[in-house]
Motif scaffolding. Structure first.
Motif, short mmCIF file in Angstrom:
data_model
loop_
_atom_site.label_atom_id
_atom_site.label_comp_id
_atom_site.label_asym_id
_atom_site.label_seq_id
_atom_site.Cartn_x
_atom_site.Cartn_y
_atom_site.Cartn_z
N THR A 197 -7.37 -17.99 -12.63
CA THR A 197 -8.69 -17.44 -12.38
C THR A 197 -9.69 -18.57 -12.10
O THR A 197 -9.48 -19.72 -12.51
CB THR A 197 -9.19 -16.63 -13.59
OG1 THR A 197 -9.33 -17.52 -14.71
CG2 THR A 197 -8.23 -15.51 -13.93
N MET A 198 -10.77 -18.24 -11.42
CA MET A 198 -11.80 -19.24 -11.13
C MET A 198 -12.41 -19.78 -12.42
O MET A 198 -12.86 -20.93 -12.47
CB MET A 198 -12.88 -18.64 -10.24
CG MET A 198 -13.90 -19.63 -9.72
SD MET A 198 -13.18 -21.01 -8.78
CE MET A 198 -12.65 -20.17 -7.29
N THR A 199 -12.42 -18.97 -13.47
CA THR A 199 -12.93 -19.45 -14.76
C THR A 199 -12.13 -20.65 -15.24
O THR A 199 -12.70 -21.68 -15.64
CB THR A 199 -12.86 -18.32 -15.80
OG1 THR A 199 -13.66 -17.22 -15.35
CG2 THR A 199 -13.39 -18.80 -17.15
N SER A 200 -10.80 -20.55 -15.20
CA SER A 200 -9.97 -21.67 -15.66
C SER A 200 -10.06 -22.84 -14.70
O SER A 200 -10.03 -24.01 -15.11
CB SER A 200 -8.52 -21.22 -15.83
OG SER A 200 -7.97 -20.81 -14.59
N VAL A 201 -10.18 -22.56 -13.39
CA VAL A 201 -10.30 -23.64 -12.41
C VAL A 201 -11.56 -24.46 -12.67
O VAL A 201 -11.52 -25.70 -12.74
CB VAL A 201 -10.32 -23.06 -10.99
CG1 VAL A 201 -10.72 -24.11 -9.96
CG2 VAL A 201 -8.96 -22.47 -10.62
N VAL A 202 -12.69 -23.79 -12.84
CA VAL A 202 -13.96 -24.49 -13.04
C VAL A 202 -13.97 -25.22 -14.39
O VAL A 202 -14.51 -26.32 -14.50
CB VAL A 202 -15.14 -23.51 -12.92
CG1 VAL A 202 -16.44 -24.14 -13.39
CG2 VAL A 202 -15.28 -23.05 -11.47
N LYS A 203 -13.37 -24.62 -15.41
CA LYS A 203 -13.30 -25.31 -16.70
C LYS A 203 -12.58 -26.65 -16.58
O LYS A 203 -12.97 -27.63 -17.22
CB LYS A 203 -12.59 -24.42 -17.73
CG LYS A 203 -13.47 -23.33 -18.31
CD LYS A 203 -12.72 -22.53 -19.36
CE LYS A 203 -13.61 -21.45 -19.97
NZ LYS A 203 -12.86 -20.63 -20.96
N ASN A 204 -11.54 -26.68 -15.77
CA ASN A 204 -10.82 -27.94 -15.62
C ASN A 204 -11.62 -28.98 -14.84
O ASN A 204 -11.56 -30.17 -15.14
CB ASN A 204 -9.47 -27.68 -14.93
CG ASN A 204 -8.42 -27.19 -15.90
OD1 ASN A 204 -7.86 -27.95 -16.66
ND2 ASN A 204 -8.20 -25.88 -15.90
N TYR A 205 -12.39 -28.53 -13.85
CA TYR A 205 -13.30 -29.46 -13.19
C TYR A 205 -14.30 -30.03 -14.20
O TYR A 205 -14.57 -31.23 -14.22
CB TYR A 205 -14.05 -28.76 -12.06
CG TYR A 205 -13.29 -28.65 -10.76
CD1 TYR A 205 -13.02 -29.78 -9.99
CD2 TYR A 205 -12.85 -27.42 -10.28
CE1 TYR A 205 -12.34 -29.68 -8.79
CE2 TYR A 205 -12.17 -27.32 -9.08
CZ TYR A 205 -11.92 -28.45 -8.34
OH TYR A 205 -11.24 -28.35 -7.16
#
Length: 482
Positions: free
Chosen positions: A381-389
């Motif tokens: 999900t984009m939530t997990s993607v952005v958290k990693n950034y």
């Protein structure tokens, strides 16, 4: 953390504006982030049209509520890097995050403006701001003939220089493993990270099978059309599909590529009027969920690829089977992200029709592929993607703080040593203890303490999960319910 996101942004109709919106939406949800979007100036978009082929009017498109947007650069302008840098210096962000393809700032017809824009990240870093780039494609993997690029040798020379300029950023994330390997092997890059495209929903909605095949079996093709994303093969294949699946319906959605105004309208006008084909034009974000939920299969009728596919990730978000051209980049995407995809031979209408018929005639295969893709979508999900950034940005902020503190100690030590070498003695304002040699940790035969360099941390942005079983990538038809 103050972040400046440099990107095209809705209601702009240019490439990656939807992706930037989903990044921004996730960043807005984080109370520790102050987001400022440095976006392109709005212009008239002849290439982005509605279902009647009428260009979208900028004056009728309002800025999205809830976002702090500064439109401080213009597509095709040589002044873009200076205007960006001026704005960034005023804002003093902790991170400047660029969301780019090579044509984000100008088309190949304006190579100097394109190169000027792509040099902006290097200038941002030189000005002292932490700079990260999400780069959606690299030129080495682009089929220039399929993309309609002329003067290929000169273009490759220019894009080689542009790639080296982009690599001057502090870090770059690419979305396919092959891209990272190319940048490391060809350019000896040491700052390239492996990210993932991600799906756009924070909490994906499971597929609603009651909306599919009721009454039509909808085939969806969506994208920016006219360069390497083309519709000719699909138009030849669809009548063959209708012979076997009479209730099939084709939906073509999306805008033209900004260099190919009028392309999909010309395809629409060439089709026999009796065929059940619906041309939707540009689809607003609010209408995307219903479009995908009512789709039986997504097709990617591409001649080549220039990166990870956004529509394929949306298909995973909504649990939709996928048929796509047999292209190397797509094989890497499918394997790396464990998608359920059937491939057809690129440019072959009979092969495309066969794959579509196989899926549409098998309800069990449709359900298997849909559930598999939805499971893959939940993992990215984009939530997990952005958290990693954000983890990556926070790590680098900590590294900078440690480096600044170490630099201050070293400068103080050098100053004190220079005073001692010049024979300065202690006085009321300078205690003798300050001039005494300082104890330092050094690695030696009798020491057991050693400080690990900050650079030794593992990349927290390389969050890919590997495919659980490669035999899940390609499904064979199950005729038990045919």
């Amino acid at each position: 953390m103050r972040i400046c996101l440099v990107a095209t942004f809705p209601p702009s109709g240019r490439q990656l504006n939807e992706y930037a919106f989903h990044i921004a939406r996730e960043l807005q949800r984080n109370p520790d982030v102050e987001l400022i979007i440095l976006a392109d100036e709005l212009t008239e978009y002849e290439f982005a049209t509605d279902q009647n082929g009428k260009p979208l009017k900028v004056g009728e498109q309002a800025e999205l509520p809830g976002f702090n947007v500064i439109r401080c650069w213009k597509f095709g302008a040589l002044s873009t890097p200076m205007r960006l840098l001026k704005t960034i210096r005023k804002l003093k962000p902790d991170v400047v995050w660029y969301n780019l393809v090579f044509s984000s700032f100008a088309t190949p017809e304006k190579p100097f403006a394109a190169f000027a824009g792509l040099s902006a990240p290097a200038l941002t870093r030189a000005a002292g701001f932490y700079t990260h780039i999400t780069l959606h494609h690299i030129i080495e993997h682009v089929d220039f003939a399929a993309a309609g690029v002329r003067r290929e040798r000169l273009f490759r020379l220019g894009t080689d220089m542009a790639t080296r300029a982009l690599l001057r950023a502090h870090s770059i994330s690419v979305l396919l493993p092959g891209y990272r390997r190319t940048l490391i092997s060809k350019y000896s890059a040491q700052n390239v990270l492996l990210g993932t495209h991600g799906t756009f929903a924070s909490i994906p909605t499971p597929p609603d099978f009651s909306k599919r095949g009721n009454p039509d079996q909808r085939i969806l093709a969506i994208g920016h059309w006219g360069t390497y994303k083309r519709l000719e093969t699909l138009m030849e294949a669809f009548p063959k599909v209708l012979e076997k699946v009479p209730n099939a319906r084709l939906v073509v959605a999306g805008a033209n590529h900004h260099t190919r105004a009028g392309y999909w309208e010309s395809i629409r006008d060439a089709q026999p009027p009796h065929l059940p084909i619906e041309f939707r034009g540009y689809v607003p974000e609010v209408d995307i969920p219903e479009l995908f939920q009512s789709t039986s299969v997504l097709v990617l009728p591409y001649d080549s690829a220039t990166g990870s596919s956004g529509p394929a990730h949306q298909a995973c978000e909504y649990g939709v089977p996928i048929v796509c051209a047999n292209i190397g980049d797509f094989h890497g995407m499918v394997e790396d992200e464990d998608m359920a995809v059937r491939f057809y031979e690129t440019g072959d209408p009979a092969s495309l029709a066969s794959q579509l018929i196989t899926i549409l005639q098998s309800p069990s295969l449709q359900r298997q592929m849909a559930q598999h893709n939805f499971a893959a979508g939940v993992e990215m999900t984009m939530t997990s993607v952005v958290k990693n950034y954000l983890r990556w940005f926070e790590l680098n902020r900590c590294k900078k703080a440690i480096g600044d503190a170490g630099g201050l100690r070293n400068r103080r030590r050098q100053w004190l040593r220079s005073l001692r070498d010049r024979g300065v003695v202690s006085g009321p304002g300078l205690p003798a203890s300050l001039l005494a040699p300082r104890l330092e940790y050094r690695k030696g035969p009798e020491t057991t303490t050693e400080f690990a360099p900050v650079q030794a941390f593992a990349d927290p942005i390389a969050w890919r999960r590997s495919a659980s079983a490669k035999d899940h990538i390609h499904f064979e038809p199950d005729h038990s319910e045919d």
